[in-house]
Scaffold this motif. Structure first.
Motif, PDB file in Angstrom:
ATOM      1  N   LYS A 233     -16.963   1.165  12.872  1.00 33.31           N
ATOM      2  CA  LYS A 233     -15.049   1.479  12.591  1.00 33.31           C
ATOM      3  C   LYS A 233     -14.137   0.127  12.741  1.00 33.31           C
ATOM      4  O   LYS A 233     -14.056  -0.284  13.785  1.00 33.31           O
ATOM      5  CB  LYS A 233     -14.674   2.868  13.459  1.00 33.31           C
ATOM      6  CG  LYS A 233     -13.740   3.466  13.041  1.00 33.31           C
ATOM      7  CD  LYS A 233     -13.687   4.460  14.278  1.00 33.31           C
ATOM      8  CE  LYS A 233     -14.916   5.396  14.306  1.00 33.31           C
ATOM      9  NZ  LYS A 233     -13.812   6.974  15.364  1.00 33.31           N
ATOM     10  N   GLU A 234     -13.621  -0.088  11.867  1.00 38.23           N
ATOM     11  CA  GLU A 234     -12.387  -1.053  12.120  1.00 38.23           C
ATOM     12  C   GLU A 234     -10.808  -0.093  11.742  1.00 38.23           C
ATOM     13  O   GLU A 234     -10.754   0.793  10.793  1.00 38.23           O
ATOM     14  CB  GLU A 234     -12.570  -2.030  10.886  1.00 38.23           C
ATOM     15  CG  GLU A 234     -13.342  -2.689  11.065  1.00 38.23           C
ATOM     16  CD  GLU A 234     -13.456  -4.039  10.745  1.00 38.23           C
ATOM     17  OE1 GLU A 234     -12.535  -4.567   9.337  1.00 38.23           O
ATOM     18  OE2 GLU A 234     -15.034  -4.863   9.920  1.00 38.23           O
ATOM     19  N   THR A 235     -10.127   0.525  12.728  1.00 34.59           N
ATOM     20  CA  THR A 235      -8.924   0.403  13.222  1.00 34.59           C
ATOM     21  C   THR A 235      -7.800  -0.682  12.546  1.00 34.59           C
ATOM     22  O   THR A 235      -7.298  -1.263  13.388  1.00 34.59           O
ATOM     23  CB  THR A 235      -8.671   1.616  14.326  1.00 34.59           C
ATOM     24  OG1 THR A 235      -9.743   1.732  14.878  1.00 34.59           O
ATOM     25  CG2 THR A 235      -7.492   1.951  14.270  1.00 34.59           C
ATOM     26  N   ARG A 236      -6.393  -0.343  12.094  1.00 35.96           N
ATOM     27  CA  ARG A 236      -6.033  -0.741  11.908  1.00 35.96           C
ATOM     28  C   ARG A 236      -4.523   0.076  11.538  1.00 35.96           C
ATOM     29  O   ARG A 236      -4.415   0.893  11.502  1.00 35.96           O
ATOM     30  CB  ARG A 236      -5.438  -1.921  10.272  1.00 35.96           C
ATOM     31  CG  ARG A 236      -7.044  -2.359   9.862  1.00 35.96           C
ATOM     32  CD  ARG A 236      -6.410  -3.768   8.686  1.00 35.96           C
ATOM     33  NE  ARG A 236      -7.652  -3.969   8.330  1.00 35.96           N
ATOM     34  CZ  ARG A 236      -8.948  -4.981   9.469  1.00 35.96           C
ATOM     35  NH1 ARG A 236      -8.736  -5.125  10.967  1.00 35.96           N
ATOM     36  NH2 ARG A 236      -9.467  -5.341   8.622  1.00 35.96           N
ATOM     37  N   LYS A 237      -3.824  -0.948  12.211  1.00 34.69           N
ATOM     38  CA  LYS A 237      -1.848   0.510  12.273  1.00 34.69           C
ATOM     39  C   LYS A 237      -1.310   0.109  11.694  1.00 34.69           C
ATOM     40  O   LYS A 237      -0.947  -1.492  11.023  1.00 34.69           O
ATOM     41  CB  LYS A 237      -1.486  -0.759  13.948  1.00 34.69           C
ATOM     42  CG  LYS A 237      -1.033   0.625  14.006  1.00 34.69           C
ATOM     43  CD  LYS A 237       0.216   0.514  15.044  1.00 34.69           C
ATOM     44  CE  LYS A 237       1.406   1.610  15.367  1.00 34.69           C
ATOM     45  NZ  LYS A 237       1.513   1.597  17.072  1.00 34.69           N
ATOM     46  N   ALA A 238      -0.662   0.441  10.757  1.00 34.96           N
ATOM     47  CA  ALA A 238       0.488   0.648   9.428  1.00 34.96           C
ATOM     48  C   ALA A 238       1.476   1.667  10.215  1.00 34.96           C
ATOM     49  O   ALA A 238       1.508   2.275   9.456  1.00 34.96           O
ATOM     50  CB  ALA A 238       0.110   0.602   7.993  1.00 34.96           C
ATOM     51  N   VAL A 239       2.512   0.531   9.687  1.00 35.15           N
ATOM     52  CA  VAL A 239       3.682   1.273   9.823  1.00 35.15           C
ATOM     53  C   VAL A 239       3.957   1.995  10.735  1.00 35.15           C
ATOM     54  O   VAL A 239       3.158   1.732  11.989  1.00 35.15           O
ATOM     55  CB  VAL A 239       4.021   2.478   8.088  1.00 35.15           C
ATOM     56  CG1 VAL A 239       5.467   2.936   8.741  1.00 35.15           C
ATOM     57  CG2 VAL A 239       4.881   1.731   7.323  1.00 35.15           C
ATOM     58  N   ASP A 240       3.856   3.301  11.356  1.00 35.20           N
ATOM     59  CA  ASP A 240       2.897   4.015  11.996  1.00 35.20           C
ATOM     60  C   ASP A 240       1.961   4.609  12.347  1.00 35.20           C
ATOM     61  O   ASP A 240       1.880   6.389  13.462  1.00 35.20           O
ATOM     62  CB  ASP A 240       4.762   5.140  12.323  1.00 35.20           C
ATOM     63  CG  ASP A 240       5.911   4.137  13.480  1.00 35.20           C
ATOM     64  OD1 ASP A 240       5.539   3.661  13.294  1.00 35.20           O
ATOM     65  OD2 ASP A 240       7.079   4.945  12.536  1.00 35.20           O
ATOM     66  N   LYS A 241       1.395   4.936  11.983  1.00 36.17           N
ATOM     67  CA  LYS A 241       0.219   5.570  11.775  1.00 36.17           C
ATOM     68  C   LYS A 241      -1.204   4.041  11.711  1.00 36.17           C
ATOM     69  O   LYS A 241      -1.130   3.396  11.435  1.00 36.17           O
ATOM     70  CB  LYS A 241      -0.432   5.840  10.087  1.00 36.17           C
ATOM     71  CG  LYS A 241       0.401   6.694   9.968  1.00 36.17           C
ATOM     72  CD  LYS A 241       0.477   7.946   8.527  1.00 36.17           C
ATOM     73  CE  LYS A 241       1.419   9.053   8.510  1.00 36.17           C
ATOM     74  NZ  LYS A 241       0.743   9.519   6.792  1.00 36.17           N
ATOM     75  N   GLN A 242      -2.167   5.185  12.175  1.00 33.65           N
ATOM     76  CA  GLN A 242      -3.994   4.361  12.644  1.00 33.65           C
ATOM     77  C   GLN A 242      -4.413   4.969  11.659  1.00 33.65           C
ATOM     78  O   GLN A 242      -4.495   5.832  11.240  1.00 33.65           O
ATOM     79  CB  GLN A 242      -4.233   4.291  13.590  1.00 33.65           C
ATOM     80  CG  GLN A 242      -3.745   4.147  14.956  1.00 33.65           C
ATOM     81  CD  GLN A 242      -3.921   3.353  16.159  1.00 33.65           C
ATOM     82  OE1 GLN A 242      -4.957   4.462  16.357  1.00 33.65           O
ATOM     83  NE2 GLN A 242      -3.982   2.701  17.187  1.00 33.65           N
ATOM     84  N   PHE A 243      -5.191   3.616  10.802  1.00 32.39           N
ATOM     85  CA  PHE A 243      -6.374   4.116   9.571  1.00 32.39           C
ATOM     86  C   PHE A 243      -7.143   3.561  10.022  1.00 32.39           C
ATOM     87  O   PHE A 243      -7.692   2.308   9.985  1.00 32.39           O
ATOM     88  CB  PHE A 243      -6.164   3.561   8.756  1.00 32.39           C
ATOM     89  CG  PHE A 243      -4.390   4.665   7.631  1.00 32.39           C
ATOM     90  CD1 PHE A 243      -4.996   5.425   7.212  1.00 32.39           C
ATOM     91  CD2 PHE A 243      -3.269   3.368   8.281  1.00 32.39           C
ATOM     92  CE1 PHE A 243      -3.539   6.266   6.773  1.00 32.39           C
ATOM     93  CE2 PHE A 243      -2.348   3.921   7.554  1.00 32.39           C
ATOM     94  CZ  PHE A 243      -1.797   5.317   6.495  1.00 32.39           C
ATOM     95  N   SER A 244      -8.569   4.065  10.048  1.00 33.68           N
ATOM     96  CA  SER A 244      -9.438   4.256  10.573  1.00 33.68           C
ATOM     97  C   SER A 244     -10.503   3.603   9.433  1.00 33.68           C
ATOM     98  O   SER A 244     -10.146   4.527   8.308  1.00 33.68           O
ATOM     99  CB  SER A 244     -10.687   4.621  11.526  1.00 33.68           C
ATOM    100  OG  SER A 244      -9.822   4.323  12.830  1.00 33.68           O
ATOM    101  N   THR A 245     -11.272   2.755   9.218  1.00 34.49           N
ATOM    102  CA  THR A 245     -12.069   2.238   8.348  1.00 34.49           C
ATOM    103  C   THR A 245     -14.079   1.822   8.588  1.00 34.49           C
ATOM    104  O   THR A 245     -13.688   1.925   9.667  1.00 34.49           O
ATOM    105  CB  THR A 245     -12.398   1.270   6.801  1.00 34.49           C
ATOM    106  OG1 THR A 245     -10.731   1.428   6.559  1.00 34.49           O
ATOM    107  CG2 THR A 245     -13.070   1.197   5.700  1.00 34.49           C
ATOM    108  N   ILE A 246     -15.115   3.079   8.271  1.00 32.74           N
ATOM    109  CA  ILE A 246     -16.600   3.022   8.540  1.00 32.74           C
ATOM    110  C   ILE A 246     -17.051   2.008   7.374  1.00 32.74           C
ATOM    111  O   ILE A 246     -17.004   2.342   6.433  1.00 32.74           O
ATOM    112  CB  ILE A 246     -16.951   4.424   8.435  1.00 32.74           C
ATOM    113  CG1 ILE A 246     -16.386   4.890   9.709  1.00 32.74           C
ATOM    114  CG2 ILE A 246     -18.003   4.163   9.241  1.00 32.74           C
ATOM    115  CD1 ILE A 246     -17.164   6.514  10.553  1.00 32.74           C
ATOM    116  N   PHE A 247     -17.563   1.219   8.314  1.00 37.89           N
ATOM    117  CA  PHE A 247     -18.522   0.019   7.138  1.00 37.89           C
ATOM    118  C   PHE A 247     -20.073   0.616   7.689  1.00 37.89           C
ATOM    119  O   PHE A 247     -20.485   0.614   8.603  1.00 37.89           O
ATOM    120  CB  PHE A 247     -18.581  -1.259   7.812  1.00 37.89           C
ATOM    121  CG  PHE A 247     -16.557  -1.691   7.246  1.00 37.89           C
ATOM    122  CD1 PHE A 247     -16.532  -1.869   4.910  1.00 37.89           C
ATOM    123  CD2 PHE A 247     -15.833  -1.868   8.063  1.00 37.89           C
ATOM    124  CE1 PHE A 247     -15.690  -2.495   4.907  1.00 37.89           C
ATOM    125  CE2 PHE A 247     -13.905  -2.140   7.500  1.00 37.89           C
ATOM    126  CZ  PHE A 247     -14.417  -1.639   6.515  1.00 37.89           C
TER     127      PHE A 247
END
Length: 141
Positions: free
Chosen positions: A70-84
């Motif tokens: 799981k990789e989590t990135r922060k964009a603006v005021d939200k965190q987005f996680s993506t699973i590989f």
């Protein structure tokens, strides 16, 4: 200019080689199926051991040792996680303290699953933490 362009191309190639579960919304877990495993990126134990933040082991099928990252990135005021998803050939690698994963699996949050604790010196296998609760924490919600 040429160095900058080649860096961008190299980055695009590396990004396209990974199985991206969902880039549209934040992912916290994944239901693993035979179809999704087909799309997982196949890697070796040597490559697995080189990851700075390694994928987490989720179980083994008759052909593969399966991992999610799981990789989590922060964009603006939200965190987005993506699973590989990643798979290592069971035929060419030994495992200690692994378990069978019956497919389709329930939702799996990779944060609850174990990291490899030791790689064999020749990179032909790996060990996971011992204990009966490891599998239960990984696979149950």
């Amino acid at each position: 200019m040429l160095l900058r362009l080649s860096s961008m191309i190299f980055g695009a190639i590396l990004t396209s080689q990974c199985y991206l579960v969902n880039a549209q919304s934040s992912q916290e877990s994944l239901s693993v199926s035979r179809q999704s495993v087909d799309s997982f990126r196949q890697i070796s134990v040597r490559i697995l051991s080189a990851y700075k933040t390694p994928p987490r082991y989720i179980g083994s099928t008759s052909r593969w040792h399966l991992f999610l990252k799981k990789e989590t990135r922060k964009a603006v005021d939200k965190q987005f996680s993506t699973i590989f998803g990643y798979k290592v050939s069971r035929e060419s690698s030994a495992i200690e303290n692994g378990w069978e994963l019956s497919l389709p699996a329930i939702e799996i949050n990779p944060d609850n699953c174990p990291e490899v604790v030791r790689y064999h010196d020749d990179k032909t296998g790996f060990s996971l933490p011992a204990g009966t609760g490891t599998e239960t924490r990984c696979i149950s919600q």
